[in-house]
Design an enzyme around this catalytic site. Structure first.
Site, mmCIF file in Angstrom:
data_model
loop_
_atom_site.group_PDB
_atom_site.id
_atom_site.type_symbol
_atom_site.label_atom_id
_atom_site.label_comp_id
_atom_site.label_asym_id
_atom_site.label_seq_id
_atom_site.Cartn_x
_atom_site.Cartn_y
_atom_site.Cartn_z
ATOM 1 N N ARG A 74 0.852 -1.184 0.000
ATOM 2 C CA ARG A 74 0.000 0.000 0.000
ATOM 3 C C ARG A 74 0.893 1.241 0.000
ATOM 4 O O ARG A 74 2.009 1.212 0.547
ATOM 5 C CB ARG A 74 -0.889 0.040 1.253
ATOM 6 C CG ARG A 74 -2.079 -0.887 1.206
ATOM 7 C CD ARG A 74 -3.130 -0.459 0.178
ATOM 8 N NE ARG A 74 -4.300 -1.329 0.182
ATOM 9 C CZ ARG A 74 -4.507 -2.315 -0.690
ATOM 10 N NH1 ARG A 74 -3.640 -2.581 -1.635
ATOM 11 N NH2 ARG A 74 -5.621 -3.033 -0.629
ATOM 12 N N HIS B 156 -1.724 0.649 -9.673
ATOM 13 C CA HIS B 156 -2.397 -0.307 -8.772
ATOM 14 C C HIS B 156 -3.070 -1.439 -9.573
ATOM 15 O O HIS B 156 -4.291 -1.629 -9.510
ATOM 16 C CB HIS B 156 -3.435 0.394 -7.883
ATOM 17 C CG HIS B 156 -3.815 -0.428 -6.680
ATOM 18 N ND1 HIS B 156 -4.190 0.122 -5.482
ATOM 19 C CD2 HIS B 156 -3.889 -1.772 -6.497
ATOM 20 C CE1 HIS B 156 -4.469 -0.851 -4.617
ATOM 21 N NE2 HIS B 156 -4.301 -2.006 -5.221
#
Ligand code: NDP
Ligand code: OXD
Length: 307
Positions: free
Chosen positions: A222, A270
């Protein structure tokens, strides 16, 4: 008994259709058209508005539409005594294996460098970059598969986790005291940790300085794991030779962010491992039935650990 899809920036209709293909009799609501909130017992979430989940008095399960659950815990107003689940499947780990291997091989074989040479019409054969050691931060459902995949490609693999592990051909380390030792010999450090209070900003100068000079960082965990200023500094000081980033503190990455144009940063949007709609629907439906029939739920999240 109804199921709510609460994913403001995702295609709730596509998930609803995939669930309906499995069971046409499901009562599915797509937020914000919830109908009577008392009917909702199972909710599938991705980046829900904070506080929203307290509005469903009969809620029994909150299911993440992904492997990560940090998007749930960033809401400090969650209902109590509601079970949390997440997605675990071989498609998520399989895609991540290929992504991480692809990034490492691209770097090692200098493929991006040769693309730049091609654009400039330069013919300069070089040796592959040296260095065969990979350290995985996180040996969970995804990290341990990536570790095995890379070991099968003959990389020397080590891994770091919270609890002890015993894995063939993988050197394992656990706990905060062993982190420096885990990364010390690695040419490639790969972050596949969940984002929790203990792992926030774990990729910082303190850790970079424990790495080999010239190590390469890959962050597919993340954005909150990375101290961005420290990365810029470590690249400038050549403590790190480069970084590949798939996740960011703010997504999409803002247009004026310096990472976009940094020559030593390779970035992807992502997409290292993307939730497979049909597989996700099958797993979510199975857990819906588990809830309905009072059977144990698959892939429970431990709220005390935050993952
Ligand atoms: P898991 O929960 O299965 O595994 C997490 C691993 O991290 C475990 O090995 C755990 O240790 C370790 N860990 C957690 N906290 C600590 C800590 N404080 N110190 C040391 N080790 C720690 O998660 P997954 O493997 O399924 O997924 C990992 C993350 O990958 C997700 O949370 C998500 O953020 C990210 N992800 C990114 C995607 C992308 O496209 N970029 C796609 C999918 C996931 P232990 O085993 O001892 O519990
Ligand atoms: C996930 C992700 O957590 O897409 O599944 O990052």
């Amino acid at each position: 008994m109804a199921l709510l899809i609460l994913m403001p920036n995702k295609d709730g209709r596509a998930l609803s259709e995939a669930l309906q293909d499995i069971d046409p009799n499901l009562d599915i609501r797509i937020w914000p058209e919830t109908g009577n909130k008392q009917d909702i017992e199972y909710v599938i979430v991705w980046n829900h508005p904070p506080g929203e989940l307290t509005k469903y008095p009969n809620l029994k399960v909150i299911a993440s539409f992904g492997a990560g659950v940090d998007h749930i815990f960033k809401d400090h107003d969650l209902p109590e005594n509601v079970a949390l689940t997440r997605l675990v499947d071989d498609s998520l780990s399989g895609q991540m294996c290929e992504y991480i291997a692809g990034v490492i091989l691209n770097q090692r074989l200098r493929l991006t460098e040769y693309r730049e040479y091609q654009a400039a019409g330069i013919w300069t054969p070089k040796e592959p970059r040296p260095g065969n050691n990979v350290c995985l931060l996180g040996l969970g459902s995804i990290g341990r598969e990536v570790a095995r995949y890379l070991a099968n490609l003959n990389f020397a693999v080590s891994g770091w986790s919270q609890s002890p592990k015993d894995m063939d051909n993988i050197a394992t380390f656990q706990g905060p005291e062993a982190l420096g030792k885990a990364v010390a010999d690695a040419d490639y450090i790969v972050c596949l940790l969940p984002l929790t209070p203990k792992t926030t900003n774990i990729l910082d100068n303190t850790l970079f300085n424990k790495m080999k000079k010239g190590a390469y960082l890959i962050n597919a965990g993340r954005g909150g794991h990375l101290n961005e200023d420290d990365l810029m500094d470590a690249l400038y000081q050549q403590q790190l030779s480069g970084a590949c980033l798939d996740v960011f503190k703010v997504e999409p990455l803002p247009e004026d962010h310096p990472f976009w144009r940094h020559p030593k940063i390779y970035l992807t949007p992502h997409c290292a491992s993307v939730t497979h709609l049909d597989k996700a629907a099958a797993q979510l439906h199975e857990n819906y039935l588990n809830m309905k029939n009072s059977r144990p739920l698959l892939n429970r999240v431990d709220p005390t650990k935050g993952y």
